[in-house]
Design a protein around this motif. Structure first.
Motif, PDB file in Angstrom:
ATOM      1  N   LYS A   1       2.265  10.773   5.662  1.00 31.39           N
ATOM      2  CA  LYS A   1       2.293   9.366   5.294  1.00 31.39           C
ATOM      3  C   LYS A   1       2.613   9.269   3.811  1.00 31.39           C
ATOM      4  CE  LYS A   1      -0.170   4.970   5.400  1.00 31.39           C
ATOM      5  NZ  LYS A   1      -1.356   4.223   5.877  1.00 31.39           N
ATOM      6  N   ILE A   2       3.667   8.516   3.488  1.00 29.19           N
ATOM      7  CA  ILE A   2       4.100   8.364   2.107  1.00 29.19           C
ATOM      8  C   ILE A   2       3.847   6.928   1.666  1.00 29.19           C
ATOM      9  CG2 ILE A   2       6.079   8.405   0.534  1.00 29.19           C
ATOM     10  CD1 ILE A   2       7.247  10.634   2.273  1.00 29.19           C
ATOM     11  N   ASN A   3       3.187   6.786   0.526  1.00 33.57           N
ATOM     12  CA  ASN A   3       2.908   5.481  -0.057  1.00 33.57           C
ATOM     13  C   ASN A   3       3.662   5.379  -1.382  1.00 33.57           C
ATOM     14  OD1 ASN A   3       0.898   4.168  -2.338  1.00 33.57           O
ATOM     15  ND2 ASN A   3       1.114   2.909  -0.509  1.00 33.57           N
ATOM     16  N   LEU A   4       4.430   4.299  -1.545  1.00 32.35           N
ATOM     17  CA  LEU A   4       5.208   4.070  -2.760  1.00 32.35           C
ATOM     18  C   LEU A   4       4.807   2.741  -3.372  1.00 32.35           C
ATOM     19  CD1 LEU A   4       7.617   4.861  -4.618  1.00 32.35           C
ATOM     20  CD2 LEU A   4       9.089   3.579  -3.043  1.00 32.35           C
ATOM     21  N   GLN A   5       4.569   2.739  -4.671  1.00 31.43           N
ATOM     22  CA  GLN A   5       4.228   1.512  -5.388  1.00 31.43           C
ATOM     23  C   GLN A   5       5.325   1.213  -6.406  1.00 31.43           C
ATOM     24  OE1 GLN A   5       0.017   1.344  -6.686  1.00 31.43           O
ATOM     25  NE2 GLN A   5      -0.293   3.168  -5.429  1.00 31.43           N
ATOM     26  N   GLN A   6       5.800  -0.032  -6.380  1.00 30.05           N
ATOM     27  CA  GLN A   6       6.932  -0.422  -7.209  1.00 30.05           C
ATOM     28  C   GLN A   6       6.675  -1.734  -7.952  1.00 30.05           C
ATOM     29  OE1 GLN A   6      10.249  -0.819  -4.480  1.00 30.05           O
ATOM     30  NE2 GLN A   6      11.029   1.201  -5.033  1.00 30.05           N
ATOM     31  N   ILE A   7       7.394  -1.909  -9.048  1.00 26.86           N
ATOM     32  CA  ILE A   7       7.596  -3.211  -9.670  1.00 26.86           C
ATOM     33  C   ILE A   7       9.048  -3.589  -9.384  1.00 26.86           C
ATOM     34  CG2 ILE A   7       7.693  -4.538 -11.801  1.00 26.86           C
ATOM     35  CD1 ILE A   7       4.868  -3.841 -10.951  1.00 26.86           C
ATOM     36  N   ASN A   8       9.265  -4.718  -8.724  1.00 30.46           N
ATOM     37  CA  ASN A   8      10.609  -5.184  -8.369  1.00 30.46           C
ATOM     38  C   ASN A   8      10.982  -6.394  -9.215  1.00 30.46           C
ATOM     39  OD1 ASN A   8       9.267  -4.826  -5.166  1.00 30.46           O
ATOM     40  ND2 ASN A   8      10.593  -3.297  -6.080  1.00 30.46           N
TER      41      ASN A   8
END
Length: 207
Positions: free
Chosen positions: A95-102
């Motif tokens: 399981k891969i979790n990615l956190q971004q600012i868009n």
């Protein structure tokens, strides 16, 4: 890329002090991920998983508040999740979790007063990531921080529509592809190339 964001900020600041009409708003919602990993000459599709996002927006109507053409700048926090079977091991589940600012910069065109179509580039900053691996029983095996393996910046796109329910209340839906891979070529998960995109749905309010 900082120059691109600086130019966008100058354009919107100029509009705010011109005869253009400026409105601010907030929005939040959920997303569904679509991902693919190329590893060891194999292409593995990830299972869709749910995430969430939220943030603010600024909409500019050039010269006239009733102009059918508008520009919109957003700043959003996004949490994106995806799942894989057998990515690291034939018996493992990843399981891969990615956190971004868009930061989307959108052109909006109102087909009718309550409905607009929207499209434009997005500037995306990968700020954090985590991978969790478990066996087929679901038992915890280990997790790793992916921050050092992520590309800091990615260009993407946003294509969608917004429907205004009443006054400033609206719902919107959009497709958000990310161009290129999220992880660095030299470090990424044993040489794998991870690509992601999302479909998002949300609700918001313009003041």
């Amino acid at each position: 890329m900082k120059k691109i964001l600086f130019v966008a900020a100058v354009l919107f600041s100029t509009a705010a002090y011109s005869q253009s009409t400026v409105r601010f708003g907030i929005k939040a919602g959920g997303n569904v991920s679509f991902s693919k990993t190329d590893v060891q000459n194999l292409s593995v599709k990830g299972k869709s998983d749910f995430g969430f996002w939220g943030g603010g927006l600024m909409e500019v109507s050039p010269n006239n508040p009733n102009n059918k053409f508008k520009l919109q700048l957003e700043a959003l926090y996004s949490n994106i999740n995806s799942k894989y079977d057998g990515l690291s091991d034939s018996r493992a589940k990843d399981k891969i979790n990615l956190q971004q600012i868009n930061v989307p910069l959108l052109a909006k065109y109102f087909i009718i007063p309550s409905l607009s179509i929207n499209a434009g580039p997005t500037f995306n900053f990968n700020i954090a990531g985590k991978e969790k691996i478990s066996d087929t029983t679901g038992a915890y095996v280990f997790s790793q921080n992916l921050k050092g393996q992520l590309n800091t910046f990615q260009i993407g796109a946003a294509v969608g529509a917004t429907y205004y329910i009443c006054e400033g209340l609206f719902v919107d839906a959009r497709y958000n592809p990310l161009f290129g891979q999220i992880n660095k070529k030299e470090n990424g998960d044993g040489g794998s190339k991870i690509r992601m995109s999302t479909i998002s749905l949300g609700i918001g309010y313009k003041f």
